[in-house]
Design an enzyme around this catalytic site. Structure first.
Site, PDB file in Angstrom:
ATOM      1  CB  SER A 249      44.978  -6.569 -17.456  1.00  0.00           C
ATOM      2  OG  SER A 249      44.644  -7.053 -18.726  1.00  0.00           O
ATOM      3  CE  LYS A 250      51.351 -12.420 -19.469  1.00  0.00           C
ATOM      4  NZ  LYS A 250      52.370 -11.548 -19.916  1.00  0.00           N
ATOM      5  NE  ARG A 251      41.338  -9.888 -19.601  1.00  0.00           N
ATOM      6  CZ  ARG A 251      40.636  -8.769 -19.590  1.00  0.00           C
ATOM      7  NH1 ARG A 251      40.142  -8.300 -20.705  1.00  0.00           N
ATOM      8  NH2 ARG A 251      40.438  -8.103 -18.482  1.00  0.00           N
ATOM      9  N   GLY A 253      48.136  -6.769 -23.005  1.00  0.00           N
ATOM     10  CA  GLY A 253      49.503  -6.806 -23.530  1.00  0.00           C
ATOM     11  C   GLY A 253      50.536  -6.288 -22.549  1.00  0.00           C
TER      12      GLY A 253
END
Ligand code: GLU
Length: 484
Positions: A249-251, A253
């Site tokens: 996930s982007k969250r 990183g």
């Protein structure tokens, strides 16, 4: 439409422009693309941009560029959901008219409070159908009073089953599917209505997407049925996990596809690597070209367990794919990097091309990323006589300076400056001096390249050419003297 398809299939990738192209979406796009190309069908793109708050129009272009970079050429015009709001409205009203939908006048505050109460008592939050029980008179009165309403679909009793291409037959009790909202009070569609209407109107026959959409699928099947549409064939692929087993996930990183491009990953490697996350060729072979993958793609070979994104493995795929390239192909890939780094000028580009090609061929065996051509090969273009300090401490001394000086002299006198003559010169000099060849090889490599790793020294020297090599050797001798 059955499976395997009896007619050319139509599939799509439906990114939401709430961020860049994520590796998960890239992989789903690859599976859909391979499915379409293998069966001679169409691969379409739909931009799911109805969520005004989360969508950013500026993200559309980077997403499309990343898809293109991966080699995923699409068919037909791109469908933008934001341009289809009237269509969704029409179908939401159709649900109302046919009796499959009903108006819900409940306020968000009321629904929120009920949801919280359900969660507090550990029950699955589900709409209590209060508005389904309204009489016609009550509804008319509310409408007359101008009360806002959303449209919900009424889920019939029973159970819903479908045969997933990846997971097999899955069944849910309809009691577990709440009467979901299909159109909000401002008449905007919810995700599930828009997806069904679009997939129907785009003629989508197979929906391949991440298995986080399985619960939506049951809702969507209900909408398909209520609207009298054919239900497409669904396939939900396992999610991609990070090595720590968390969902990519982007969250956390995790990178988007374009970042890998900037880090020297080539699209063929990314395509191949992502394709094997959740799908298997059912053989020991791992490295495939896109053409090969199109040929062997078999949608019965999806894995049902989650796949782990191992960046080291991606880099090793990258190395293999770089080696599949011809020197010419590599030259055209690395030239922009060298120009950008100021190592080659635009003006000299054309005349330098044969040289760049030779350098590419020389370094090919050693590089793992495109960017390695820069770190391992900048000295072929510019050299500022800076040496790796650790190697310098080991290789440079008054004794080695003397050897370098003798070698420079010997090279200068060579009539032919090729691999064999250079090797012969070094061998005879080592014999004359009664030292091992290594006593020449290591300091020379450092003197002409500044680093201690690289291709065969003789090839490297031959490619650099006599004047440059002799000059660098002499400069090194001076440098060692200046430090003594
Ligand atoms: N926009 C959805 C997503 O990005 C796609 C849903 C679908 O493929 O049906 O997850």
């Amino acid at each position: 439409m059955t499976f395997p398809p009896t007619a050319p299939p139509r599939v799509r990738i439906a990114p939401s422009p709430s961020g860049y192209l994520h590796v998960g979406t890239g992989r789903t796009a690859i599976f859909n693309y391979l499915f379409a190309r293998h069966f001679g069908g169409k691969f379409l793109i739909r931009i799911e941009d109805t969520d005004v708050e989360r969508s950013d129009p500026a993200m559309v272009e980077p997403i499309l560029n990343a898809l293109k970079w991966l080699g995923l050429e699409w068919d037909e015009d791109i469908v933008y959901q934001s341009s289809r709001l009237e269509t969704y409205k029409k179908f939401a009203n159709k649900l109302l008219e046919s009796g499959h939908g009903y108006r819900c006048f409940c306020s968000p505050a009321q629904l929120g409070a009920e949801r919280e109460a359900a969660m507090a008592s550990k029950q699955a939050p589900r709409y209590n159908r209060r508005c389904l029980k309204l009489t016609k008179d009550e509804i008319d009165a509310k409408l007359k009073a101008g009360e806002q309403f959303a449209i919900r679909i009424q889920i019939p009793p029973g159970e819903t089953s479908y045969d997933d291409m990846v997971a097999g037959v899955i069944t849910r009790q309809n009691d577990d599917i709440e009467d979901l909202v299909v159109a909000r009070s401002d008449s905007s569609p919810t995700y599930n209505l828009a997806v069904v209407v679009d997939d129907h109107e785009m003629g989508i026959t197979h929906v391949i997407r991440g298995n986080d959409h399985i619960s939506n699928t049951f809702k969507q099947i209900q909408i398909y049925r209520a609207l009298g549409f054919d239900v497409p064939r669904f396939g939900h692929v396992p999610l991609i996990l990070r090595p720590d087993k968390k969902k990519v996930s982007k969250r956390l990183g995790d990178k988007d596809v374009a970042e890998y491009r900037n880090e020297g990953i080539i699209p063929e490697a990314m395509f191949n690597f992502l394709c094997l996350l959740g799908w298997s060729p059912k053989s020991d072979q791992e490295i495939f070209t896109i053409t090969e993958l199109i040929k062997i793609f078999d949608p019965t070979h999806f894995n049902s367990s989650n796949a782990v994104f191992d960046e080291e493995k991606l880099v090793s795929f990258n190395k293999s794919h770089l080696q599949l390239k011809t020197d010419e192909e590599l030259a055209s890939l690395i030239t922009p990097l060298f120009v950008e780094a100021g190592l080659i000028s635009q003006a000299s580009l054309q005349s330098q091309l044969p040289y760049i090609k030779t350098v590419a061929g020389l370094l090919k065996e050693r590089v793992r990323r495109l960017t390695d051509f820069l770190s391992l090969g900048s000295y072929f273009f510019k050299f500022d006589c800076r040496y790796d300090p650790e190697a310098e401490a080991k290789q440079f001394s008054t004794a080695s300076a003397e050897l370098l000086s003798a070698f420079a002299e010997k090279l200068e006198a060579l009539p032919l400056f090729d691999h064999a003559s250079i090797e012969q010169a070094l061998t005879s000099l080592a014999e004359e001096r009664g030292v091992k060849k290594a006593a020449f090889i290591h300091p020379t490599r450092l003197a002409v390249s500044g680093i201690s790793v690289g291709p065969s020294l003789y090839d490297m020297i031959a490619v650099l050419g006599k004047p440059i090599v002799v000059e660098r050797l002499k400069k090194t001798v001076d440098y060692i003297a200046s430090k003594a």
